[in-house]
Design a protein around this motif. Structure first.
Motif, PDB file in Angstrom:
ATOM      1  N   SER A 106       0.826  -1.194   0.000  1.00 39.08           N
ATOM      2  CA  SER A 106       0.000   0.000   0.000  1.00 39.08           C
ATOM      3  C   SER A 106       0.873   1.261   0.000  1.00 39.08           C
ATOM      4  N   MET A 107       0.864   2.050   1.067  1.00 43.41           N
ATOM      5  CA  MET A 107       1.708   3.233   1.126  1.00 43.41           C
ATOM      6  C   MET A 107       3.173   2.876   0.915  1.00 43.41           C
ATOM      7  N   GLY A 108       3.608   1.762   1.516  1.00 40.24           N
ATOM      8  CA  GLY A 108       4.992   1.325   1.348  1.00 40.24           C
ATOM      9  C   GLY A 108       5.312   0.951  -0.081  1.00 40.24           C
ATOM     10  N   ALA A 109       4.321   0.417  -0.805  1.00 39.62           N
ATOM     11  CA  ALA A 109       4.526   0.100  -2.215  1.00 39.62           C
ATOM     12  C   ALA A 109       4.702   1.370  -3.031  1.00 39.62           C
ATOM     13  N   ASN A 110       3.887   2.377  -2.746  1.00 38.87           N
ATOM     14  CA  ASN A 110       4.032   3.649  -3.453  1.00 38.87           C
ATOM     15  C   ASN A 110       5.393   4.276  -3.172  1.00 38.87           C
ATOM     16  N   LEU A 111       5.859   4.142  -1.936  1.00 36.27           N
ATOM     17  CA  LEU A 111       7.184   4.640  -1.584  1.00 36.27           C
ATOM     18  C   LEU A 111       8.265   3.900  -2.373  1.00 36.27           C
ATOM     19  N   ALA A 112       8.168   2.570  -2.430  1.00 33.26           N
ATOM     20  CA  ALA A 112       9.166   1.774  -3.147  1.00 33.26           C
ATOM     21  C   ALA A 112       9.193   2.126  -4.632  1.00 33.26           C
TER      22      ALA A 112
END
Length: 294
Positions: A106-112
């Motif tokens: 989710s948010m971490g995927a967008n960050l990655a």
């Protein structure tokens, strides 16, 4: 369950907590959690990983055991450039000389995905668990967004507390009815902490509930994604409610055309799962990660 250990890294004056599993000489996987979540959230995926892997799952600033950027009385400010700087600091510390495997939810995927476009030479693979980006904003929304942000400063948000770990676990199950009670109870002990008042408080800065003052610029995000050279594996729940919510009145296929910005993008769809795919189907997610990053 596989045992983890805690480490703390300074990132520009903010102490970040990193949960670490596996032998120190094994290949690394960096796992980045979503909004209102913690690094320990990946426990079930780590348990299901075949072979030797070293998994490093940081608590993002303002979550878990990581610091809040400012005093607790006022809460912090959280913007994606801050998260990008924190991630770079972690990679500088743990893998300064080799590109990283990034797994984000989710948010971490967008960050990655953003980091992989900003620093393409530093990323080897990206596994995107239910990361879609936000609906495209319009310039006309800017005045209202800024006004809302100013209004929120006057009345900072709060998070409710709970009488017991069982209540915290029940809260997790209400958010994700697929979550098994034993898993919810395990997560509750990392998701919250008993304070002096005898109640369990969530380990999250309430300021995360405030909408940021800036808009989501899809054209800028797409330009960043276009610079990603690492292969990207997008993992999505079948009939994902999160995807449907973001797409709104836009047909899902049309909404997902944004992924055409990636040079090397492939997709896997998981049955019997919701947005928290790493909780609902950790064995399937672990197998996809291991095969893709091997």
């Amino acid at each position: 369950m596989k045992e983890s250990r805690s480490e703390f890294i300074d990132a520009h004056g903010v102490r970040l907590h990193v949960r670490r599993w596996g032998p120190p000489d094994a290949p690394m996987l960096f796992m980045l959690h979503g909004w209102m979540d913690i690094g320990a959230s990946f426990q079930f995926v780590v348990d299901a990983l075949a072979g030797d892997w070293q998994v490093l799952a940081p608590d993002a600033r303002g979550f878990g055991l990581s610091d809040w950027p400012v005093a607790r009385s006022g809460g912090g400010h959280y913007h994606f450039p801050d998260y990008l700087a924190d991630l770079e600091r972690l990679l500088d510390h743990f893998t300064p000389d080799a590109p990283a495997n990034l797994v984000g939810h989710s948010m971490g995927a967008n960050l990655a995905l953003l980091y992989a476009g900003v620093r393409p030479e530093r990323v080897r693979r990206v596994v995107d668990l239910e990361g879609f980006g936000l609906p495209a904003a319009r310039a006309s929304q800017a005045p209202g967004r800024l006004a809302q942000w100013l209004d929120d400063q006057r009345t900072p948000p709060t998070l409710r507390s709970y009488a017991s770990l069982d209540e915290v676990a029940e809260r997790l199950i209400r958010t994700n009815p697929r979550l098994a009670p034993a898993r919810a109870r395990h997560l509750a002990q990392f998701w919250s902490r008993e304070e002096a008042d005898g109640r369990f408080h969530l380990l999250a800065d309430p300021a995360h509930k405030m909408r940021g003052p800036t808009l989501y610029r899809l054209d800028e995000v797409s330009a960043t994604w276009a610079r990603v050279t690492a292969p990207v594996l997008h993992v999505e729940a079948k009939d994902s409610p999160t995807l449907a919510g973001f797409a709104g009145q836009t047909p899902v296929a049309e909404f997902k055309q944004r992924f055409e910005a990636f040079a090397d993008w492939r997709e896997e769809v998981i049955d019997d799962a919701g947005h928290m795919v790493h909780h609902d189907q950790p064995e399937r997610v672990a197998a996809l990660i291991a095969a893709f990053c091997a």
